[in-house]
Motif scaffolding. Structure first.
Motif, mmCIF file in Angstrom:
data_model
loop_
_atom_site.group_PDB
_atom_site.id
_atom_site.type_symbol
_atom_site.label_atom_id
_atom_site.label_comp_id
_atom_site.label_asym_id
_atom_site.label_seq_id
_atom_site.Cartn_x
_atom_site.Cartn_y
_atom_site.Cartn_z
ATOM 1 N N UNK A 154 58.560 32.724 22.751
ATOM 2 C CA UNK A 154 59.218 33.160 23.979
ATOM 3 C C UNK A 154 59.392 34.678 23.980
ATOM 4 N N UNK A 155 59.302 35.299 25.161
ATOM 5 C CA UNK A 155 59.555 36.735 25.281
ATOM 6 C C UNK A 155 61.017 37.022 25.616
ATOM 7 N N UNK A 156 61.416 38.260 25.452
ATOM 8 C CA UNK A 156 62.741 38.702 25.912
ATOM 9 C C UNK A 156 62.627 39.520 27.192
ATOM 10 N N UNK A 157 61.443 40.053 27.453
ATOM 11 C CA UNK A 157 61.137 40.747 28.703
ATOM 12 C C UNK A 157 59.958 40.005 29.323
ATOM 13 N N UNK A 158 60.070 39.582 30.573
ATOM 14 C CA UNK A 158 59.108 38.654 31.148
ATOM 15 C C UNK A 158 57.992 39.348 31.930
ATOM 16 N N UNK A 159 56.798 38.783 31.803
ATOM 17 C CA UNK A 159 55.660 39.203 32.619
ATOM 18 C C UNK A 159 55.767 38.577 34.008
ATOM 19 N N UNK A 160 54.946 39.057 34.923
ATOM 20 C CA UNK A 160 54.879 38.480 36.271
ATOM 21 C C UNK A 160 53.424 38.493 36.729
ATOM 22 N N UNK A 161 53.201 37.935 37.897
ATOM 23 C CA UNK A 161 51.850 37.903 38.454
ATOM 24 C C UNK A 161 51.302 39.311 38.659
ATOM 25 N N UNK A 162 52.188 40.285 38.814
ATOM 26 C CA UNK A 162 51.767 41.668 39.025
ATOM 27 C C UNK A 162 51.082 42.255 37.794
ATOM 28 N N UNK A 163 51.206 41.586 36.661
ATOM 29 C CA UNK A 163 50.568 42.070 35.435
ATOM 30 C C UNK A 163 49.104 41.672 35.337
ATOM 31 N N UNK A 164 48.588 40.994 36.356
ATOM 32 C CA UNK A 164 47.183 40.605 36.389
ATOM 33 C C UNK A 164 46.471 41.287 37.552
ATOM 34 N N UNK A 165 45.196 41.605 37.397
ATOM 35 C CA UNK A 165 44.429 42.152 38.521
ATOM 36 C C UNK A 165 44.409 41.156 39.679
ATOM 37 N N UNK A 166 44.451 41.657 40.883
ATOM 38 C CA UNK A 166 44.456 40.777 42.055
ATOM 39 C C UNK A 166 43.245 39.846 42.058
ATOM 40 N N UNK A 167 42.132 40.338 41.524
ATOM 41 C CA UNK A 167 40.895 39.560 41.543
ATOM 42 C C UNK A 167 40.944 38.334 40.629
ATOM 43 N N UNK A 168 41.887 38.298 39.693
ATOM 44 C CA UNK A 168 41.957 37.197 38.733
ATOM 45 C C UNK A 168 43.138 36.256 38.973
ATOM 46 N N UNK A 169 44.005 36.609 39.878
ATOM 47 C CA UNK A 169 45.250 35.843 40.040
ATOM 48 C C UNK A 169 45.016 34.427 40.530
ATOM 49 N N UNK A 170 43.919 34.185 41.234
ATOM 50 C CA UNK A 170 43.667 32.837 41.739
ATOM 51 C C UNK A 170 43.383 31.854 40.609
ATOM 52 N N UNK A 171 43.186 32.360 39.389
ATOM 53 C CA UNK A 171 42.940 31.498 38.239
ATOM 54 C C UNK A 171 44.203 31.095 37.500
ATOM 55 N N UNK A 172 45.372 31.397 38.046
ATOM 56 C CA UNK A 172 46.641 31.057 37.411
ATOM 57 C C UNK A 172 47.267 29.870 38.123
ATOM 58 N N UNK A 173 47.558 28.804 37.378
ATOM 59 C CA UNK A 173 48.178 27.622 37.966
ATOM 60 C C UNK A 173 49.638 27.906 38.294
ATOM 61 N N UNK A 174 50.165 27.175 39.266
ATOM 62 C CA UNK A 174 51.523 27.427 39.758
ATOM 63 C C UNK A 174 52.324 26.124 39.793
ATOM 64 N N UNK A 175 53.601 26.233 39.398
ATOM 65 C CA UNK A 175 54.522 25.110 39.471
ATOM 66 C C UNK A 175 55.729 25.471 40.320
ATOM 67 N N UNK A 176 56.196 24.504 41.103
ATOM 68 C CA UNK A 176 57.430 24.673 41.875
ATOM 69 C C UNK A 176 58.636 24.094 41.143
ATOM 70 N N UNK A 177 58.402 23.452 40.000
ATOM 71 C CA UNK A 177 59.486 22.772 39.285
ATOM 72 C C UNK A 177 59.670 23.257 37.852
ATOM 73 N N UNK A 178 58.599 23.720 37.199
ATOM 74 C CA UNK A 178 58.680 24.124 35.794
ATOM 75 C C UNK A 178 59.530 25.382 35.634
ATOM 76 N N UNK A 179 60.209 25.454 34.503
ATOM 77 C CA UNK A 179 61.013 26.626 34.160
ATOM 78 C C UNK A 179 60.764 26.929 32.688
ATOM 79 N N UNK A 180 59.979 27.946 32.421
ATOM 80 C CA UNK A 180 59.598 28.256 31.043
ATOM 81 C C UNK A 180 60.792 28.679 30.188
#
Length: 201
Positions: A154-180
């Protein structure tokens, strides 16, 4: 030729790494360790194996196409659950914690142990082994089976979708219920319920 498609099934011999975003937009690296399933939404993408390769190369800062990387998070890596099979040579948790601590400095080049401290990613591993029950997540009291994903780092400082190039973001799965930050186990047979869609859908 890509082996990944909607009919693919996990099997011994090939490890795939994929990426997920939870309901709070935190990012996790999911390592299937051969037996963890991949969400159908991800497998439905054309040439998905190439896309995962691009995402992985970017994570390791080895991308030939995208060479602008986010700032170092300068955080810490926290050990949660860990593989009883992989760390069988270390009899107590404190030994594993010391090992992770020694390998997780954010000042080092990217490696799995510092993906949380340097990149801000959660890291989940699939339960592996030659036979059911050979591997298990140390520190978890419930029942698990091969292919279930457990929260390893686990991290103490969290990444976000902004840490990926826009061209690659469509390859990231998304959950409306999961909480890492709270979910320690994702059961393999429910992976499509946890992660039913892709970013941007």
């Amino acid at each position: 030729m890509s082996v990944l498609n909607v009919n693919w099934k996990p099997e011994f011999g090939t490890i795939f790494t994929w990426f997920a975003m939870d309901k709070s937009e935190n990012i996790a690296v999911m390592v299937n360790n051969c037996f963890g399933d991949l969400p159908k939404a991800l497998l439905s993408i054309n040439d998905v194996e190439s896309l995962l390769d691009q995402l992985t190369h970017y994570m390791w800062e080895e991308s030939e196409q995208f060479d602008f990387y986010p700032d170092n998070k300068r955080g810490s890596t926290i050990l949660d659950l860990y593989s009883g099979l992989r760390f069988h040579h270390l009899p107590i948790r404190k030994d594993v914690e010391q090992l992770i601590k020694g390998r997780s400095s954010y000042d080092r080049s990217p490696r799995e142990c510092n993906l949380p401290s340097r990149k801000g990613f959660f890291v989940y591993h699939g339960i592996e082994g030659d036979n059911p029950g050979q591997d298990y997540p140390v520190g978890y009291d419930g029942e698990t089976k091969m292919g279930d994903y457990f929260r390893y780092l686990m991290p103490t400082v969290y990444a976000s979708i902004e840490d990926f190039p826009k061209e690659l973001r469509y390859g990231i799965t998304v959950s409306n219920t999961a909480d890492f930050t709270t979910d320690r186990i994702f059961f393999n047979d429910k992976i499509n319920e946890y992660f039913p869609k892709m970013y941007g859908e």
